[in-house]
Design a protein around this motif. Structure first.
Motif, mmCIF file in Angstrom:
data_model
loop_
_atom_site.group_PDB
_atom_site.id
_atom_site.type_symbol
_atom_site.label_atom_id
_atom_site.label_comp_id
_atom_site.label_asym_id
_atom_site.label_seq_id
_atom_site.Cartn_x
_atom_site.Cartn_y
_atom_site.Cartn_z
ATOM 1 N N LEU A 1 0.592 -0.062 4.151
ATOM 2 C CA LEU A 1 0.124 -0.416 2.818
ATOM 3 C C LEU A 1 0.648 0.565 1.770
ATOM 4 O O LEU A 1 1.172 0.172 0.727
ATOM 5 C CB LEU A 1 -1.411 -0.451 2.797
ATOM 6 C CG LEU A 1 -2.081 -0.707 1.457
ATOM 7 C CD1 LEU A 1 -1.797 -2.130 0.989
ATOM 8 C CD2 LEU A 1 -3.570 -0.468 1.584
ATOM 9 N N VAL A 2 0.542 1.852 2.060
ATOM 10 C CA VAL A 2 0.987 2.874 1.121
ATOM 11 C C VAL A 2 2.502 2.798 0.909
ATOM 12 O O VAL A 2 2.980 2.892 -0.225
ATOM 13 C CB VAL A 2 0.555 4.279 1.610
ATOM 14 C CG1 VAL A 2 1.242 5.386 0.820
ATOM 15 C CG2 VAL A 2 -0.959 4.421 1.524
ATOM 16 N N LEU A 3 3.249 2.607 1.983
ATOM 17 C CA LEU A 3 4.705 2.501 1.845
ATOM 18 C C LEU A 3 5.092 1.286 1.003
ATOM 19 O O LEU A 3 5.988 1.368 0.149
ATOM 20 C CB LEU A 3 5.362 2.423 3.223
ATOM 21 C CG LEU A 3 5.298 3.710 4.053
ATOM 22 C CD1 LEU A 3 5.838 3.458 5.456
ATOM 23 C CD2 LEU A 3 6.066 4.830 3.370
ATOM 24 N N GLU A 4 4.412 0.166 1.230
ATOM 25 C CA GLU A 4 4.703 -1.036 0.434
ATOM 26 C C GLU A 4 4.318 -0.818 -1.023
ATOM 27 O O GLU A 4 5.051 -1.225 -1.932
ATOM 28 C CB GLU A 4 3.979 -2.257 1.005
ATOM 29 C CG GLU A 4 4.288 -3.557 0.297
ATOM 30 C CD GLU A 4 5.731 -4.035 0.423
ATOM 31 O OE1 GLU A 4 6.122 -4.954 -0.340
ATOM 32 O OE2 GLU A 4 6.494 -3.504 1.266
ATOM 33 N N ARG B 1 7.033 1.140 -2.646
ATOM 34 C CA ARG B 1 8.216 0.302 -2.909
ATOM 35 C C ARG B 1 8.013 -0.584 -4.141
ATOM 36 O O ARG B 1 8.964 -0.883 -4.862
ATOM 37 C CB ARG B 1 8.536 -0.566 -1.691
ATOM 38 C CG ARG B 1 9.170 0.184 -0.543
ATOM 39 C CD ARG B 1 9.679 -0.745 0.548
ATOM 40 N NE ARG B 1 8.611 -1.370 1.302
ATOM 41 C CZ ARG B 1 8.080 -0.886 2.437
ATOM 42 N NH1 ARG B 1 8.522 0.235 2.955
ATOM 43 N NH2 ARG B 1 7.116 -1.528 3.053
ATOM 44 N N LEU B 2 6.768 -0.988 -4.369
ATOM 45 C CA LEU B 2 6.464 -1.860 -5.505
ATOM 46 C C LEU B 2 6.124 -1.091 -6.777
ATOM 47 O O LEU B 2 5.863 -1.685 -7.822
ATOM 48 C CB LEU B 2 5.291 -2.792 -5.137
ATOM 49 C CG LEU B 2 5.571 -3.782 -4.011
ATOM 50 C CD1 LEU B 2 4.287 -4.507 -3.616
ATOM 51 C CD2 LEU B 2 6.640 -4.781 -4.421
ATOM 52 N N GLY B 3 6.110 0.235 -6.681
ATOM 53 C CA GLY B 3 5.812 1.048 -7.851
ATOM 54 C C GLY B 3 4.338 1.047 -8.229
ATOM 55 O O GLY B 3 3.990 1.265 -9.388
ATOM 56 N N ILE B 4 3.468 0.803 -7.280
ATOM 57 C CA ILE B 4 2.022 0.789 -7.535
ATOM 58 C C ILE B 4 1.491 2.209 -7.341
ATOM 59 O O ILE B 4 1.691 2.815 -6.296
ATOM 60 C CB ILE B 4 1.319 -0.201 -6.581
ATOM 61 C CG1 ILE B 4 1.788 -1.627 -6.877
ATOM 62 C CG2 ILE B 4 -0.191 -0.088 -6.672
ATOM 63 C CD1 ILE B 4 1.306 -2.658 -5.880
ATOM 64 N N GLU C 1 -4.045 2.056 -9.115
ATOM 65 C CA GLU C 1 -3.895 0.605 -8.989
ATOM 66 C C GLU C 1 -4.119 0.160 -7.547
ATOM 67 O O GLU C 1 -4.776 -0.849 -7.294
ATOM 68 C CB GLU C 1 -2.514 0.169 -9.467
ATOM 69 C CG GLU C 1 -2.353 -1.348 -9.535
ATOM 70 C CD GLU C 1 -0.992 -1.784 -10.085
ATOM 71 O OE1 GLU C 1 -0.755 -3.001 -10.101
ATOM 72 O OE2 GLU C 1 -0.181 -0.919 -10.484
ATOM 73 N N LEU C 2 -3.612 0.927 -6.593
ATOM 74 C CA LEU C 2 -3.813 0.607 -5.185
ATOM 75 C C LEU C 2 -5.296 0.660 -4.826
ATOM 76 O O LEU C 2 -5.815 -0.225 -4.146
ATOM 77 C CB LEU C 2 -3.009 1.564 -4.298
ATOM 78 C CG LEU C 2 -3.099 1.330 -2.794
ATOM 79 C CD1 LEU C 2 -2.634 -0.087 -2.428
ATOM 80 C CD2 LEU C 2 -2.273 2.374 -2.052
ATOM 81 N N THR C 3 -5.988 1.669 -5.326
ATOM 82 C CA THR C 3 -7.430 1.782 -5.082
ATOM 83 C C THR C 3 -8.173 0.596 -5.681
ATOM 84 O O THR C 3 -9.092 0.048 -5.055
ATOM 85 C CB THR C 3 -7.963 3.111 -5.671
ATOM 86 O OG1 THR C 3 -7.258 4.195 -5.058
ATOM 87 C CG2 THR C 3 -9.447 3.266 -5.418
ATOM 88 N N ARG D 1 -10.472 -2.076 -3.664
ATOM 89 C CA ARG D 1 -11.865 -2.363 -4.058
ATOM 90 C C ARG D 1 -12.065 -3.858 -4.311
ATOM 91 O O ARG D 1 -13.084 -4.426 -3.942
ATOM 92 C CB ARG D 1 -12.227 -1.555 -5.295
ATOM 93 C CG ARG D 1 -12.491 -0.115 -4.992
ATOM 94 C CD ARG D 1 -13.145 0.586 -6.186
ATOM 95 N NE ARG D 1 -13.415 1.959 -5.835
ATOM 96 C CZ ARG D 1 -12.823 3.005 -6.408
ATOM 97 N NH1 ARG D 1 -11.957 2.827 -7.383
ATOM 98 N NH2 ARG D 1 -13.118 4.232 -6.017
ATOM 99 N N GLN D 2 -11.106 -4.488 -4.964
ATOM 100 C CA GLN D 2 -11.201 -5.912 -5.258
ATOM 101 C C GLN D 2 -11.233 -6.740 -3.986
ATOM 102 O O GLN D 2 -12.069 -7.622 -3.831
ATOM 103 C CB GLN D 2 -10.029 -6.358 -6.140
ATOM 104 C CG GLN D 2 -10.064 -7.830 -6.482
ATOM 105 C CD GLN D 2 -8.841 -8.255 -7.289
ATOM 106 O OE1 GLN D 2 -7.967 -7.453 -7.580
ATOM 107 N NE2 GLN D 2 -8.784 -9.534 -7.627
#
Length: 127
Positions: free
Chosen positions: A98-101, A104-107, A111-113, A117-118
């Motif tokens: 997940l973190v690597l993706e 790659r997506l510039g998140i 934003e990832l957190t 949560r969502q």
């Protein structure tokens, strides 16, 4: 549970994973006798030796223990052992991917957190 004979995961590993899930959900309680290799073989139409391999995995990890002449039983701390195992192995691998993706997506982390949560909220039915 359905066994996927055509899948990448060996059947005996699927048996072990299913039993772990039964323990995690409380369907199999600590000190409760688990299915024998012959019962599992009949349930899933597999060779008893294959079922025995699945049981052996869990016995080797201490999740199950054998009472001579009586069968295999769920160890007292089995749930905690499975939770730790899955957290340290399965969940960690998923998070790495997940973190690597996300990178790659510039998140970024915030934003990832928010995404996590969502999704968690949606899975609980909060949304």
């Amino acid at each position: 549970m359905k066994i996927n004979a055509d899948g990448m995961t060996p059947i005996y590993v699927q048996i072990a994973q299913w039993l772990e899930t039964e323990i995690l959900t409380g369907s199999l309680a600590q000190e409760e006798k688990v299915y024998s290799q012959y019962q599992l073989a009949e349930m899933y139409n597999i060779n008893p030796a294959t079922a025995a391999k699945g049981l052996k995995i869990l016995a080797d990890e201490g999740i199950l223990y054998k009472k001579r002449g009586l069968g295999m039983f769920v160890s007292p701390n089995a749930q905690q052992m499975i939770q730790e195992k899955r957290k340290n192995e399965t969940l960690r691998h998923l998070v790495v991917d997940l973190v690597l993706e996300a990178e790659r997506l510039g998140i970024d982390d915030d934003e990832l957190t928010d995404i996590i949560r969502q999704v968690r909220s949606e899975s609980r039915g909060d949304a």
